[in-house]
Design an enzyme around this catalytic site. Structure first.
Site, PDB file in Angstrom:
ATOM      1  N   ASP A 186      -4.479  26.224  22.181  1.00 58.79           N
ATOM      2  CA  ASP A 186      -3.900  26.296  20.827  1.00 58.79           C
ATOM      3  C   ASP A 186      -2.840  25.210  20.622  1.00 58.79           C
ATOM      4  O   ASP A 186      -2.192  24.780  21.571  1.00 58.79           O
ATOM      5  CB  ASP A 186      -3.275  27.684  20.637  1.00 58.79           C
ATOM      6  N   ASN A 233     -13.239  30.343  13.152  1.00 60.47           N
ATOM      7  CA  ASN A 233     -12.904  28.936  12.839  1.00 60.47           C
ATOM      8  C   ASN A 233     -13.784  28.326  11.741  1.00 60.47           C
ATOM      9  O   ASN A 233     -13.449  27.277  11.188  1.00 60.47           O
ATOM     10  CB  ASN A 233     -12.982  28.049  14.095  1.00 60.47           C
TER      11      ASN A 233
END
Ligand code: FPP
Length: 251
Positions: free
Chosen positions: A21, A69
């Site tokens: 991340d 996503n």
């Protein structure tokens, strides 16, 4: 010359899973477009793959694209797919050199056709190797449970499973990870401390390590730091410290 990680740790996890991340925040900090953060993220994947080889890690799982996503801007999704495609094309020789097989988890068939073809080609050309790189692509634990439930229902309908005999072993054989050991260590970068629908069932007894660094900055020193922290953890699996101390050492 960087410091090698070989033989540096007495306890090495079998399986490390990473939530990579902070690419977007890395880019913002450097005044660059988000895509550039992802590009730097891929460069970092190469360096962490090297670290994994040095410690002879059996399985490395990378959360490369979640089932959520798809909601990102179209150009970012396209760029991530292109980066994945470039990564597969350029890193196949490295997988052969390090004797690492590629595996994917997630709903692969929903990815762009050319990416699926490439993934399948690399998966098949590396299938004979002992160590594994797992790319979690279009992956989410909740979708994985739905897919497992569908398989179980089909088995019941086909008469190959008696619901009365359903246990964790039979259920876990229907997860995408049926042929993989559970992760021992889950690392999340960028200072966020949540699992975000990643390997929720498999990580039931995993040690979790949160790093404040954004993924492109999570270098070999940071990776070594996560392993050092893992050495100090006492994994009790629901037992007491005393029971763990008395347990016979594994053969
Ligand atoms: C999180 O950063 C990262 C991702 C959603 C994608 C991770 C993908 C890569 C590193 C590249 C592709 C991978 C391979 C293996 C080729 P973010 O965009 O959520 O960062 P932010 O939270 O700072 O915005």
């Amino acid at each position: 010359m960087h410091e090698q990680l070989t033989n540096r740790f007495s306890v090495v996890p079998r399986h490390i899973a990473i939530i990579m991340d902070g690419n977007g925040r890395w880019a913002k900090q450097h005044g660059l477009p988000r895509i550039e953060g992802h590009r730097r993220g891929v460069i970092n994947v190469e360096s962490i793959l090297e670290c994994a080889s040095e410690i002879n890690l059996e399985v490395l799982t990378l959360f490369a694209f979640s089932s959520e996503n798809w909601n990102r801007p179209r150009e970012e999704v396209d760029a991530l797919m292109n980066l994945l495609s470039e990564f597969l094309a350029s890193k196949e020789p490295l997988l052969h050199k390090n004797r690492v097989k590629l595996r994917t988890i997630g709903r692969k068939h929903e990815l762009p056709e050319r990416v699926v073809a490439q993934l399948e080609q690399v998966e098949s050309s590396t299938a004979q190797y002992p160590r594994t790189l797992v790319l979690a692509l279009n992956y989410g634990s909740r979708v994985e449970v739905v897919d497992a439930a569908r398989k179980l229902i089909a088995m019941v309908q086909a008469g190959t499973l008696d619901p009365a005999n359903l246990d964790w072993d039979s259920l876990s054989r229907c997860l995408y990870t049926s042929d993989l050991p559970d992760p021992d260590l889950v690392i999340r970068t960028s200072g966020e401390s949540r699992l975000s629908n990643f390997l929720l069932l498999q990580a039931a007894y995993a040690e979790i390590y949160y790093s404040p660094l954004n993924w492109p900055d999570f270098d070999r020193k940071a990776f070594a730091g996560a392993l050092e922290s893992f050495q100090k953890r006492e994994r009790r699996y629901g037992m007491t410290s005393e029971q763990i101390a008395k347990r016979p050492l594994p053969a």
